[in-house]
Design an enzyme around this catalytic site. Sequence first.
Site, short mmCIF file in Angstrom:
data_model
loop_
_atom_site.label_atom_id
_atom_site.label_comp_id
_atom_site.label_asym_id
_atom_site.label_seq_id
_atom_site.Cartn_x
_atom_site.Cartn_y
_atom_site.Cartn_z
N ASP A 12 -5.64 53.33 -100.32
CA ASP A 12 -5.17 54.18 -99.32
C ASP A 12 -5.47 54.12 -97.97
OD1 ASP A 12 -7.15 55.93 -98.98
OD2 ASP A 12 -6.17 57.79 -99.74
N HIS A 13 -5.03 54.87 -97.12
CA HIS A 13 -5.33 54.86 -95.67
C HIS A 13 -6.62 54.82 -95.17
CE1 HIS A 13 -4.22 58.87 -96.92
NE2 HIS A 13 -5.14 59.37 -95.99
N CYS A 69 -10.17 54.56 -102.41
CA CYS A 69 -9.46 55.80 -101.37
C CYS A 69 -10.82 56.33 -100.84
CB CYS A 69 -8.68 56.61 -102.29
SG CYS A 69 -9.51 57.33 -103.65
N GLY A 70 -10.62 57.44 -100.01
CA GLY A 70 -11.82 57.99 -99.50
C GLY A 70 -13.08 58.41 -100.51
N THR A 71 -12.78 58.76 -101.64
CA THR A 71 -13.79 59.04 -102.53
C THR A 71 -13.82 57.95 -103.57
OG1 THR A 71 -12.37 60.27 -103.95
CG2 THR A 71 -13.72 61.66 -102.22
N GLY A 74 -9.36 60.09 -106.58
CA GLY A 74 -7.90 59.93 -106.77
C GLY A 74 -7.21 58.74 -107.18
N HIS A 102 -20.22 47.57 -121.20
CA HIS A 102 -20.09 48.51 -122.41
C HIS A 102 -18.74 49.23 -122.41
CE1 HIS A 102 -24.64 49.72 -122.07
NE2 HIS A 102 -24.49 48.49 -122.37
N ARG A 113 -15.34 56.39 -98.05
CA ARG A 113 -16.15 57.49 -97.25
C ARG A 113 -17.58 57.89 -97.86
NH1 ARG A 113 -10.67 61.21 -96.44
NH2 ARG A 113 -9.79 60.00 -94.73
N ARG A 136 -20.94 46.87 -130.81
CA ARG A 136 -20.75 48.33 -131.02
C ARG A 136 -20.08 48.90 -129.68
NH1 ARG A 136 -25.68 47.87 -128.47
NH2 ARG A 136 -26.30 49.51 -126.99
N HIS A 137 -19.91 48.37 -128.76
CA HIS A 137 -19.21 48.58 -127.55
C HIS A 137 -17.70 48.49 -127.81
CE1 HIS A 137 -22.71 49.44 -125.48
NE2 HIS A 137 -23.05 48.17 -125.57
#
Length: 149
Positions: A12-13, A69-71, A74, A102, A113, A136-137
């Site tokens: 995103d922006h 995105c910022g975090t 989302g 895994h 950010r 197993r994974h």
Amino acid sequence: MTTRNRIVLSSDHAAVALRRAIGAHLAAKGWEVVDLGPQTTDSVPYPAQGAAAAEKVASGDCRFGIILCGTGQGIMMAANKVKGIRCGVCSEPLSARLIRQHNDANMLSIGARVVGEALALDIVDAFLSAEFEGGRHATRVDMIKALEA
Ligand code: RB5
């Protein structure tokens, strides 16, 4: 057919500059980069950007996707709504390596950010240099796939 060296980027922006830096880094390493933008910092909704990248991976057009995105949160949530996508947010290389080894993650999300450019490139390299370990994974990843059925 999956193109093994093609990777999709989307953001995103809030993550335009970091996405471009990652794209240049990947191109220098020989990846064919499909960049879904945006090209300006005008506001764009992260769900649409995440879903568009996820469709490229789910269809087999791209081997992996990296979204921002910022975090990173989302856009990751949106991507994981697309069938066949396993995407995790990573803020350090260990998790990026382990979601490949895994969880057989096919997409990586990063918060622009949250992490700086140098760390983000290390995270990207850790993700792309790791291989799924199976065993197993694989049983557990199959259980995730069953939830989509
Ligand atoms: C946009 O300001 C911000 O909400 C977005 O980039 C992301 O952090 C959402 O998860």
